[in-house]
Design a protein around this motif. Structure first.
Motif, short mmCIF file in Angstrom:
data_model
loop_
_atom_site.label_atom_id
_atom_site.label_comp_id
_atom_site.label_asym_id
_atom_site.label_seq_id
_atom_site.Cartn_x
_atom_site.Cartn_y
_atom_site.Cartn_z
N TYR A 57 -7.08 -23.56 29.41
CA TYR A 57 -5.55 -23.63 29.92
C TYR A 57 -5.15 -25.20 29.90
O TYR A 57 -5.68 -25.50 30.90
CB TYR A 57 -5.27 -22.77 30.90
CG TYR A 57 -3.90 -22.73 31.52
CD1 TYR A 57 -3.02 -22.55 30.69
CD2 TYR A 57 -3.57 -23.00 33.03
CE1 TYR A 57 -1.43 -22.38 31.08
CE2 TYR A 57 -2.34 -23.02 33.24
CZ TYR A 57 -1.47 -22.76 32.33
OH TYR A 57 -0.02 -22.64 32.78
N ASP A 99 -5.76 -19.71 26.76
CA ASP A 99 -4.71 -19.00 27.85
C ASP A 99 -3.38 -19.15 27.92
O ASP A 99 -2.82 -19.83 28.71
CB ASP A 99 -5.41 -19.12 29.16
CG ASP A 99 -5.01 -18.06 30.38
OD1 ASP A 99 -4.21 -17.24 30.03
OD2 ASP A 99 -5.37 -18.13 31.17
N PHE A 127 -3.65 -16.72 23.68
CA PHE A 127 -2.80 -15.61 24.05
C PHE A 127 -1.18 -15.96 23.72
O PHE A 127 -0.92 -17.25 23.63
CB PHE A 127 -2.94 -15.56 25.56
CG PHE A 127 -4.48 -15.25 25.78
CD1 PHE A 127 -5.16 -14.56 24.89
CD2 PHE A 127 -4.66 -15.06 27.38
CE1 PHE A 127 -6.49 -13.94 25.45
CE2 PHE A 127 -6.06 -14.49 27.70
CZ PHE A 127 -6.84 -13.99 26.95
N ASN A 141 0.41 -17.42 29.42
CA ASN A 141 -0.92 -17.57 30.31
C ASN A 141 -1.09 -16.18 31.21
O ASN A 141 -0.10 -15.72 31.90
CB ASN A 141 -0.55 -18.61 31.47
CG ASN A 141 -1.65 -18.92 32.47
OD1 ASN A 141 -1.35 -18.61 33.62
ND2 ASN A 141 -2.74 -19.32 31.92
N PHE A 142 -2.33 -15.58 30.93
CA PHE A 142 -2.64 -14.53 31.55
C PHE A 142 -3.74 -14.67 32.52
O PHE A 142 -4.12 -13.74 33.42
CB PHE A 142 -3.27 -13.27 30.48
CG PHE A 142 -2.23 -12.61 29.63
CD1 PHE A 142 -1.56 -11.40 30.04
CD2 PHE A 142 -1.81 -13.09 28.47
CE1 PHE A 142 -0.83 -10.72 29.37
CE2 PHE A 142 -0.74 -12.66 27.71
CZ PHE A 142 -0.26 -11.17 28.36
N ALA A 196 -8.53 -12.66 32.62
CA ALA A 196 -8.09 -12.22 31.14
C ALA A 196 -8.86 -12.89 30.07
O ALA A 196 -9.24 -12.45 29.01
CB ALA A 196 -6.34 -12.41 31.05
N ALA A 197 -8.83 -14.27 30.18
CA ALA A 197 -9.56 -15.16 29.19
C ALA A 197 -10.91 -14.69 29.16
O ALA A 197 -11.38 -14.54 28.08
CB ALA A 197 -9.31 -16.65 29.57
N ALA A 202 -11.12 -11.24 27.34
CA ALA A 202 -10.77 -11.50 25.81
C ALA A 202 -11.80 -12.23 25.13
O ALA A 202 -12.40 -11.65 24.12
CB ALA A 202 -9.53 -12.26 25.68
N TYR A 256 -4.62 -8.75 28.09
CA TYR A 256 -3.89 -9.78 27.44
C TYR A 256 -3.49 -9.46 25.99
O TYR A 256 -3.59 -8.35 25.44
CB TYR A 256 -5.16 -10.84 26.99
CG TYR A 256 -6.39 -10.49 26.10
CD1 TYR A 256 -5.97 -10.56 24.69
CD2 TYR A 256 -7.36 -9.51 26.60
CE1 TYR A 256 -6.79 -10.18 23.87
CE2 TYR A 256 -7.90 -8.98 25.74
CZ TYR A 256 -7.99 -9.59 24.43
OH TYR A 256 -8.85 -8.96 23.36
#
Ligand code: UDP
Ligand code: MG
Length: 311
Positions: free
Chosen positions: A13, A47, A72, A75-76, A80-81, A84, A305
């Motif tokens: 991120y 992300d 993505f 930004n989750f 979440a990253a 995924a 996500y």
């Protein structure tokens, strides 16, 4: 010997400065993997970065076919990253590593030696919290001590998300499709044989940490809600406790009335009692609300996500 594949999942991120450095640093172990007959796949999970993270990953891809990206739509969050990353990993083994090089790739050969010994997963924990504000370390310790008491799931103090896992364990984690993901708890919950490796804290290479105190505090509440129902129990226990106190006070007042008559006094104490019990009531309603909110998000079954781009 047949080749096996290792997927390296790197949640990013706003890490444009770190992406190329991570690649260089990681590839220092390339010969080790070649000797072991392990092919590599680098999976960057972007992300929803607002900077040039995706651009940097694309540059790497031009040089190296083994670089992959899941980007993505916004930004989750890191949880979440991670999900995924695991979902899109094709490896027989998967390792999760931060882009800021706080998870030293130099530990990988030792981690693989434990896998060879028959462990399903090799996890890391930092034994020092060097370079971290003392208040944060204090609250972090408190959190882990509390979790030890109120949750049946093992959540290790100082555990990083830096972890090498077998395919079997990855699939187990993916089978937990919950929306409120607290990965540190999920790792513990799925079980399997885990070897813990300890190392000294390494400070982030470039940029700033994405976690401030408030975010960490809310995250810890998420963790408690996700892996313990003790707060709900606490609400019931408090309720019973106050009923007992009230009962004793009623008995006391009746007896006092019978012995001493009825002097009209005590409104200050009455106000205090009302304030206190209503405070406790709000607190307990709040606890209920937390769980209800989590349940609400869970039943909506929203995707964890959304992907904007991938290769
Ligand atoms: N990260 C992410 N999404 C977020 C926040 C962080 O994917 O919303 C990534 C970040 O890019 C980094 C890793 O998670 O690779 C760890 O973040 P950070 O270094 O800020 O946390 P810390 O190491 O201080 O716990
Ligand atoms: Mg970091």
């Amino acid at each position: 010997m047949s080749m096996s594949l290792l997927t390296v999942v790197v949640p990013c991120y706003n890490e444009e400065e770190n992406v190329p450095f991570f690649y260089e640093e990681f590839m220092k172990n390339e010969s080790f993997f070649a000797e072991k007959g392990i092919a590599l796949e680098l999976l960057y999970v972007d992300d929803g970065s607002g900077d040039g993270t995706v651009r940097e990953v694309k540059k790497l891809r031009e040089r190296d076919e083994r670089v992959h990206l899941v980007s993505f739509s916004r930004n989750f969050g890191k949880e979440a990253a991670i999900y995924a990353g695991l979902e899109n990993a094709r490896g027989d083994y998967v390792v999760m590593m931060d882009a800021d090089l706080q998870d030293p790739p130099a530990l990988l050969p030792e981690m693989f030696s434990y896998i060879d010994e028959g462990y399903d997963s090799v996890a890391t924990r930092r034994v020092s919290r060097k370079g971290e504000p003392p208040v944060r370390s204090f609250f972090a310790r408190m959190f882990y001590r509390l979790m030890k008491r109120i949750s049946k799931t093992e959540i290790m103090d100082g555990a990083r998300d830096y972890r090498l896992m077998s395919r079997q364990m990855v699939d187990a984690i993916l089978s937990m499709g919950e929306y409120n993901r607290f990965t540190k708890g999920i790792f513990g919950w799925v079980g399997f044989r885990t070897k813990w490796m300890e190392y000294e804290n390494v400070e982030r290479l470039k940029g700033e940490t994405k976690w401030n105190f408030w975010k960490l505090f809310l995250y810890s509440l998420d963790g408690i809600c996700a892996f313990s129902t003790m707060p709900l129990m606490l609400a019931s226990v408090l309720g019973v406790f106050f009923c007992v106190v009230a009962f004793l006070m009623i008995a006391f007042i009746i007896v006092r009335k019978l012995i001493f008559g009825d002097p009209v006094s005590g409104w200050p104490s009455l106000v205090c009692i009302i304030l206190m019990t209503s405070g406790v009531q709000f607190f307990c309603t709040g606890i209920l609300g937390q769980y209800l909110a989590k349940t609400y998000m869970e039943v909506k079954k929203r995707p964890i996500y959304l992907v904007r781009e991938r290769f």
